[in-house]
Design a protein around this motif. Sequence first.
Motif, short mmCIF file in Angstrom:
data_model
loop_
_atom_site.label_atom_id
_atom_site.label_comp_id
_atom_site.label_asym_id
_atom_site.label_seq_id
_atom_site.Cartn_x
_atom_site.Cartn_y
_atom_site.Cartn_z
N ILE A 150 0.73 -1.12 -0.06
CA ILE A 150 -0.15 -0.01 -0.15
C ILE A 150 0.88 1.10 0.00
O ILE A 150 1.83 1.33 0.73
CB ILE A 150 -0.79 0.03 1.21
CG1 ILE A 150 -1.90 -1.05 1.17
CG2 ILE A 150 -1.68 1.32 1.25
CD1 ILE A 150 -2.70 -1.35 2.19
N ILE A 151 0.67 2.07 -0.91
CA ILE A 151 1.45 3.33 -0.98
C ILE A 151 0.79 4.42 -0.62
O ILE A 151 -0.44 4.79 -1.42
CB ILE A 151 2.11 3.61 -2.54
CG1 ILE A 151 2.74 2.12 -2.88
CG2 ILE A 151 2.85 4.70 -2.80
CD1 ILE A 151 3.25 1.86 -4.46
N LEU A 152 1.21 5.13 0.12
CA LEU A 152 0.70 6.40 0.73
C LEU A 152 1.57 7.58 0.14
O LEU A 152 2.68 7.85 -0.11
CB LEU A 152 0.68 6.46 2.10
CG LEU A 152 0.10 5.33 3.11
CD1 LEU A 152 0.38 5.42 4.49
CD2 LEU A 152 -1.38 5.06 2.53
N PHE A 153 0.50 8.45 -0.31
CA PHE A 153 0.93 9.82 -1.12
C PHE A 153 0.21 11.20 -0.68
O PHE A 153 -0.82 10.89 -0.17
CB PHE A 153 0.94 9.56 -2.59
CG PHE A 153 0.98 10.80 -3.38
CD1 PHE A 153 2.50 11.22 -3.70
CD2 PHE A 153 -0.07 11.79 -3.62
CE1 PHE A 153 2.55 12.29 -4.31
CE2 PHE A 153 0.34 12.83 -4.32
CZ PHE A 153 1.53 13.39 -4.54
N GLY A 154 1.04 12.17 -0.37
CA GLY A 154 0.30 13.56 -0.20
C GLY A 154 0.98 13.92 1.16
O GLY A 154 1.57 13.52 1.78
N GLY A 155 0.39 15.23 1.35
CA GLY A 155 1.18 16.02 2.39
C GLY A 155 0.96 15.61 3.87
O GLY A 155 1.93 15.66 4.28
N LEU A 156 0.02 14.57 4.17
CA LEU A 156 0.07 14.06 5.46
C LEU A 156 1.17 13.20 5.83
O LEU A 156 1.55 12.75 6.81
CB LEU A 156 -1.37 13.22 5.62
CG LEU A 156 -2.46 14.16 5.86
CD1 LEU A 156 -3.81 13.22 6.15
CD2 LEU A 156 -2.34 15.53 6.98
#
Length: 325
Positions: free
Chosen positions: A267-273
């Motif tokens: 699972i790849i997490l992307f974004g400012g958080l």
Amino acid sequence: MLSVPVSQQMAIGIDIGGTNTVFGIVDHRGEISYRGAISTKKHDKFEDYIDELYEAILPAINQFGIDKLIRGIGIGAPNGNFYTGKIEYAPNLPWKGEIALAEIIQAKFNLPAALTNDANAAAVGEMTYGAAKGMKDFIMITLGTGVGSGIVVNGELVYGHDGFAGELGHTIIVPGGRKHWSTGVHGSLETYTSATGVTLTAIELLEKYKDKPSILRNYDTDEIDSRLIYDCAIQGDEIAKETYYFTGEILGKALANFVMFSSPEAIILFGGLCKAGSLLFQPTKKHMEENLLPIFQNKVQIIPSELKESDAAILGASALVWELK
């Protein structure tokens, strides 16, 4: 199809956001050699917007030679439907109803065009240029203003029968929980793990633990946002750190559901958080593993995107071009 080798071909990537439209010329390695932007909100008439977009991109087309190098145009947009090539009832765009965007772009630029939603484009971009290169089964989760997702199974993006599969941000993870500010649905993942959701959590914790000191108490409620919460957490603020832990707990439980649905490699997490790093990733991993059946445990990586945040939208959109038949 172009006669020049793929290694010499270029793709145009266009990402249509609610405020701005960004675009770039990308090679097969993911190098952006030309980029630009126009306002999405400037034109009430869609035709005027397309005219400005064309004029903005035309110098790049002339620079690289339409007949020699440019293979096509990929577009990421809210509610973009890969099957129909239409933007369908996007709530944050100035043009309402259904817009046959891929067809219009193809006719205007005289180049093949493909459209999908922005989160699906991010998943294709990650598979083509980023952390998912070589993976056939993974889930991309974008944690930003909203929560988007793209699901890849057997090397193919999951679109469903109507082109709108993969809205994991709107799955119910806390039954009867927070009311979503746009959909009105209670307890969706987006209400907890988006930038807005994180802000709401911090405000709730400040109220819950009234006697606990916090840097966040130096600010009015309307001044608190995810960036401030991150800055406070880095300084060791307990309320801010608890905010990330709670966010990771909710996200981890949701990811456990998603893992048992498609059994991804990662699972790849992307974004400012994601800038919170271990403050978010550790509780997310912990609560995902705790809520998985043993057959699924310790098999799925949770990893950050390898796409530069400022480039990801263009790269994701451009990656659609390499899939054009």
